[in-house]
Design a protein around this motif. Structure first.
Motif, PDB file in Angstrom:
ATOM      1  N   ASP A  28      19.263  69.895  10.908  1.00 26.24           N
ATOM      2  CA  ASP A  28      19.655  68.762  11.750  1.00 26.24           C
ATOM      3  C   ASP A  28      18.747  68.588  12.964  1.00 26.24           C
ATOM      4  OD1 ASP A  28      20.510  71.053  13.047  1.00 26.24           O
ATOM      5  OD2 ASP A  28      22.359  70.168  13.784  1.00 26.24           O
ATOM      6  N   THR A  56      16.854  65.045  13.162  1.00 23.51           N
ATOM      7  CA  THR A  56      17.814  63.956  13.351  1.00 23.51           C
ATOM      8  C   THR A  56      18.430  64.009  14.740  1.00 23.51           C
ATOM      9  OG1 THR A  56      18.297  64.029  10.993  1.00 23.51           O
ATOM     10  CG2 THR A  56      19.849  62.839  12.377  1.00 23.51           C
ATOM     11  N   THR A 110      25.623  63.556  14.574  1.00 24.36           N
ATOM     12  CA  THR A 110      24.613  64.433  13.995  1.00 24.36           C
ATOM     13  C   THR A 110      25.236  65.788  13.686  1.00 24.36           C
ATOM     14  OG1 THR A 110      23.910  65.163  16.192  1.00 24.36           O
ATOM     15  CG2 THR A 110      22.746  63.275  15.229  1.00 24.36           C
TER      16      THR A 110
END
Length: 455
Positions: free
Chosen positions: A156, A159, A323
């Motif tokens: 992650d 992002t 996220t």
């Protein structure tokens, strides 16, 4: 500890995924029971029909699956804390995926990850293996090279940076396009467009905007402007190694040690609430844990702070954030089923998309993902400022994988020599012994990982 968060995500997206059941596995039966019970409490809290159960073997878990989500830590969180402590004692920052601790994690994990991938290949050959396991790029590379499993690595970090950029600019995330290049935990944003308009210079020129991109003050803004690259947070352990080490020594610990304490406290609290039949309270305890863990991220290394400092916890609902691992996992799986095709940064084979690296190398790159297909999008060559760093890390990955598969100690030392965050030969022998152990005079293993008996 993120399994219940992923349960939430799968439950929320069950219809789009066509998911009826999720099966969890953990070699620790007590911890598995906690995660299953907490997962069921999450499904009850938020509503849904996802069935959840625990399995007693990897084979039972994998057989018949459409997706296999793999997140393993050989040696557990105590192993991470020990690796980071050794790194600090030997004069290197302690971080689980970079530097000496990252090498140790990789060497321990490579053979297990390949073995598990071969189980997926045998028991569910059509399944996608979604790799959460760190170091994600290296492990995805090892599995891709040494099994036939269909694998995609996820993280992650890119992002999260994209969303932070959009938030700093005051723009909707879906209208901001970031030009990203690099490897897992070694990536940079080198361009930003809002509805097609280039706003990169506006972002670089503003102290106020740049300071909003990270939870802690990681990088000198002059460095970012000079590079004309916005680094992901793990570049801190390359660009600010001495500062990271100084803060860890000043604080007297590492992130791994703090996470170990957080996890121990969490499991104790969850056990008490779940045994009392109070699933809602257990979900609240878990949410508070996520907020404390996320809010304190990089505080220790950047500032000498702690996860236990007053006021570090984030506010809000950690399940419904935009996220996180559960979000990217669900987005990738939803795209692979054909339900929601998307462009997502993932770890996948290069296939000519980044001209500086071989086609078979795993890179972290924006890819068009649709039903059973991941196609990396062609991008411009690496900037000169990071070209050597990226190629060195890929060379390190290849050496690390070879050292385990060939059982070669000297090749493991070569991997440490190549690694830009280590880069020395003489300390590598002592580092390997301290991190993994060695064979004693009687040939017995005095180790916490692969012994690498051959020179």
């Amino acid at each position: 500890m993120r399994s219940p968060l992923v349960v939430f995500g799968v439950n929320e997206a069950a219809e789009a995924l066509g998911a009826a059941e999720m099966v969890l596995y953990d070699p620790d039966p007590a911890r598995l029971r906690i995660m299953v019970d907490l997962g069921r409490a999450i499904v009850r809290r938020f509503g849904g029909d996802l069935r959840l159960r625990g399995a007693t073997s990897l084979e039972e878990t994998i057989e018949g699956a459409d997706f296999v989500l793999n997140s393993i830590r050989i040696g557990g969180i105590a192993g991470r804390a020990a690796d980071e402590r050794v790194s600090i004692e030997q004069g290197y920052p302690g971080q689980e995926t970079t530097g000496p601790a990252g090498v140790a994690m990789a060497l321990r994990t490579i053979p297990v990850a390949i073995e598990q991938a071969r189980l997926v290949e045998r028991l569910s050959p059509a399944a996608w293996l979604v790799n959460f396991t760190n170091p994600a790029g290296l492990i995805t590379q090892a599995v891709s090279d040494h099994s036939k499993a269909r694998i995609v690595g996820i993280c992650d970090t890119p992002t999260e940076l994209f969303h932070n950029i959009a938030r700093a600019l005051g723009e909707p995330a879906d209208e901001v396009e970031c030009d990203y290049v690099g490897l897992n935990h070694l990536g940079w944003v080198r361009g930003v467009r809002v509805r097609g308009e280039d706003v990169f210079d506006r972002l670089l020129e503003s102290d106020e905007l740049l300071r909003q991109l990270y939870l802690a003050p990681l990088f000198d803004l002059a460095m970012i402007r000079t590079l004309r690259l916005i680094p992901t947070e793990y570049l801190f352990f390359y660009y600010e190694r001495r500062r990271a080490l100084d803060n860890q020594r000043r604080q007297g610990g590492s992130r791994g040690a703090e996470i170990q304490r957080l996890n121990d406290d969490l499991l104790s609290a969850l056990t008490a609430r779940l045994d009392a039949g109070d699933g809602d309270a257990a979900v609240d305890i878990y949410a508070a844990y996520l907020n404390q863990r996320s809010g304190s991220y990089m505080k220790l290394e950047a500032e000498g702070g702690s996860a236990f400092d007053h006021g570090v916890s984030l506010d809000g609902d950690p399940f419904r954030v935009a996220t996180g691992y559960h979000r990217i996992a669900i987005d990738v799986m939803s795209a692979l089923t054909g339900a929601k095709p998307a462009r997502i940064v993932v770890n996948t084979r290069n296939r000519g998309a980044l001209p500086d690296l071989p086609d078979e190398d795993i890179v972290e790159i924006a890819s068009d993902i649709s039903m059973d297909a991941i196609v990396p999008r062609p991008i411009a060559p690496l900037p000169d400022a990071v070209h050597g760093l990226v190629r060195s890390v890929k060379a390190y990955e290849r050496a690390a994988i070879a050292s385990v598969l060939d059982d070669r100690r000297l090749v493991a030392r070569k991997a440490m020599l190549i690694h830009p965050a280590i880069g020395e030969w003489t300390p590598s022998g002592d580092l390997l012994d301290a991190l993994l152990g060695h064979a004693g005079d009687d040939g017995e293993c005095l180790c916490h990982g692969p012994v690498l008996r051959r020179p």
